[in-house]
Scaffold this motif. Structure first.
Motif, PDB file in Angstrom:
ATOM      1  N   ILE A  44       9.157  11.309  -0.877  1.00  0.00           N
ATOM      2  CA  ILE A  44       7.834  11.869  -1.122  1.00  0.00           C
ATOM      3  C   ILE A  44       6.866  11.163  -0.187  1.00  0.00           C
ATOM      4  N   LEU A  45       6.020  11.933   0.454  1.00  0.00           N
ATOM      5  CA  LEU A  45       5.029  11.389   1.368  1.00  0.00           C
ATOM      6  C   LEU A  45       3.821  10.927   0.566  1.00  0.00           C
ATOM      7  N   VAL A  46       3.556   9.619   0.614  1.00  0.00           N
ATOM      8  CA  VAL A  46       2.428   9.036  -0.107  1.00  0.00           C
ATOM      9  C   VAL A  46       1.370   8.662   0.921  1.00  0.00           C
ATOM     10  N   GLU A  47       0.163   9.203   0.735  1.00  0.00           N
ATOM     11  CA  GLU A  47      -0.920   8.937   1.674  1.00  0.00           C
ATOM     12  C   GLU A  47      -2.074   8.254   0.943  1.00  0.00           C
ATOM     13  N   SER A  48      -2.519   7.126   1.493  1.00  0.00           N
ATOM     14  CA  SER A  48      -3.630   6.393   0.884  1.00  0.00           C
ATOM     15  C   SER A  48      -4.954   6.998   1.341  1.00  0.00           C
ATOM     16  N   PRO A  49      -6.063   6.689   0.648  1.00  0.00           N
ATOM     17  CA  PRO A  49      -7.364   7.243   1.037  1.00  0.00           C
ATOM     18  C   PRO A  49      -7.805   6.837   2.450  1.00  0.00           C
ATOM     19  N   ASP A  50      -7.345   5.685   2.939  1.00  0.00           N
ATOM     20  CA  ASP A  50      -7.744   5.258   4.285  1.00  0.00           C
ATOM     21  C   ASP A  50      -6.812   5.784   5.378  1.00  0.00           C
TER      22      ASP A  50
ATOM     23  N   GLU B 235      -3.358   5.657   5.554  1.00  0.00           N
ATOM     24  CA  GLU B 235      -2.035   5.047   5.684  1.00  0.00           C
ATOM     25  C   GLU B 235      -0.998   5.939   4.998  1.00  0.00           C
ATOM     26  N   VAL B 236       0.192   5.991   5.578  1.00  0.00           N
ATOM     27  CA  VAL B 236       1.246   6.863   5.048  1.00  0.00           C
ATOM     28  C   VAL B 236       2.482   6.022   4.747  1.00  0.00           C
ATOM     29  N   ALA B 237       3.110   6.323   3.625  1.00  0.00           N
ATOM     30  CA  ALA B 237       4.357   5.663   3.240  1.00  0.00           C
ATOM     31  C   ALA B 237       5.290   6.708   2.640  1.00  0.00           C
ATOM     32  N   LEU B 238       6.575   6.378   2.609  1.00  0.00           N
ATOM     33  CA  LEU B 238       7.564   7.258   1.995  1.00  0.00           C
ATOM     34  C   LEU B 238       8.071   6.621   0.710  1.00  0.00           C
ATOM     35  N   LEU B 239       8.059   7.404  -0.361  1.00  0.00           N
ATOM     36  CA  LEU B 239       8.548   6.962  -1.658  1.00  0.00           C
ATOM     37  C   LEU B 239       9.847   7.695  -1.947  1.00  0.00           C
TER      38      LEU B 239
END
Length: 195
Positions: free
Chosen positions: A95-101, A103-107
Motif C-alpha cells: 500500500i502506498l502511504v503518503e505523508s502530508p509533506d 514523503e512516500v513509503a510502502l506498507l
C-alpha cells in the motif's frame, strides 16, 4: 481462497503444458523421421494424423469446419485466460502511504491485515476474523469476514468495526478513504447434555 488452490492450479497448468509439449514433440520427431517408440501411432514422415477418409467424412457438412474452428478458438482463449489468471494477485502486496509533506513509503498489505485482524478479534462478540486487502496500492479496499459469538449484536459489532479498527487503519496508513465489504456470520453452538 485456500492457499493450496493456486498451487494445484499452477501444477495442473504445468502438467497440461508438459503433456501437450511432449505430444507435439513426438509428432514432430515422427514427421522428421527421428526414432520414436514402437507403440507410437505415427512412425514416419509418410504417416498422417488423420486419414483421408477421416478428413473427408464431415467435409460435405457446411457446419463442420466452422464448428471445429470455433471450438478450437474457445479452447485457446480459455487456456490463455487460465494462464494469465495464474499471475494475478488476489491480495494487495503493498500500500502506498503518503505523508502530508510529500514523503512516500510502502506498507506491506499482510502487515496491515494482521494488525486489523488483531484489533478486530479484540472486539467484544467477535470469535474470529478473516481480512484481505485488495484493490490498487493508492486506493485499497478491505474485505472482512467475521464469525460472531451467539450473544453478539451485529449492529454494534459493525459500528465498532467502522469506528475503531477501520478508522485506525485508515488514519495510520494516511488514506483518505478505506472502503470495506463486511460479511457477518454467527457461530453455532450445539446443545450439550449436562449430567
Amino acid at each position: 481462497m485456500p492457499r493450496t488452490l493456486p498451487v494445484a492450479n499452477r501444477l495442473l497448468l504445468g502438467l497440461t503444458g508438459l503433456v501437450l509439449f511432449a505430444a507435439g514433440g513426438a509428432v514432430l520427431a515422427a514427421a522428421l523421421g527421428a526414432g520414436v517408440p514402437s507403440w507410437w501411432p505415427w512412425s514416419g514422415p509418410g504417416d498422417v494424423l488423420l486419414t483421408q477418409r477421416a478428413r473427408q467424412h464431415w467435409r460435405a457438412e457446411s457446419w463442420w469446419w466452422p464448428t471445429v474452428i470455433a471450438a478450437l478458438a474457445v479452447l485457446l482463449l480459455l487456456g490463455l485466460w487460465w494462464l494469465l489468471a495464474q499471475f494475478r494477485r488476489s491480495r494487495l502486496a503493498e500500500i502506498l502511504v503518503e505523508s502530508p509533506d510529500g514523503e512516500v513509503a510502502l506498507l506491506r498489505g499482510r502487515a496491515l491485515e494482521s494488525v486489523l485482524i488483531g484489533e478486530v478479534e479484540d472486539l467484544d462478540g467477535v470469535a474470529r476474523a478473516r481480512i484481505g486487502i485488495h484493490g490498487r496500492p493508492t486506493a485499497p479496499t478491505v474485505r472482512v469476514r467475521l464469525l460472531l459469538e451467539p450473544y453478539a449484536s451485529p449492529e454494534e459489532t459493525l459500528r465498532r468495526l467502522a469506528a475503531e479498527a477501520l478508522t485506525h487503519a485508515r488514519t495510520s496508513a494516511g488514506l483518505e478513504a478505506l472502503p470495506a465489504e463486511v460479511r457477518l456470520r454467527a457461530e453455532k453452538h450445539h446443545a450439550r447434555r449436562v449430567v
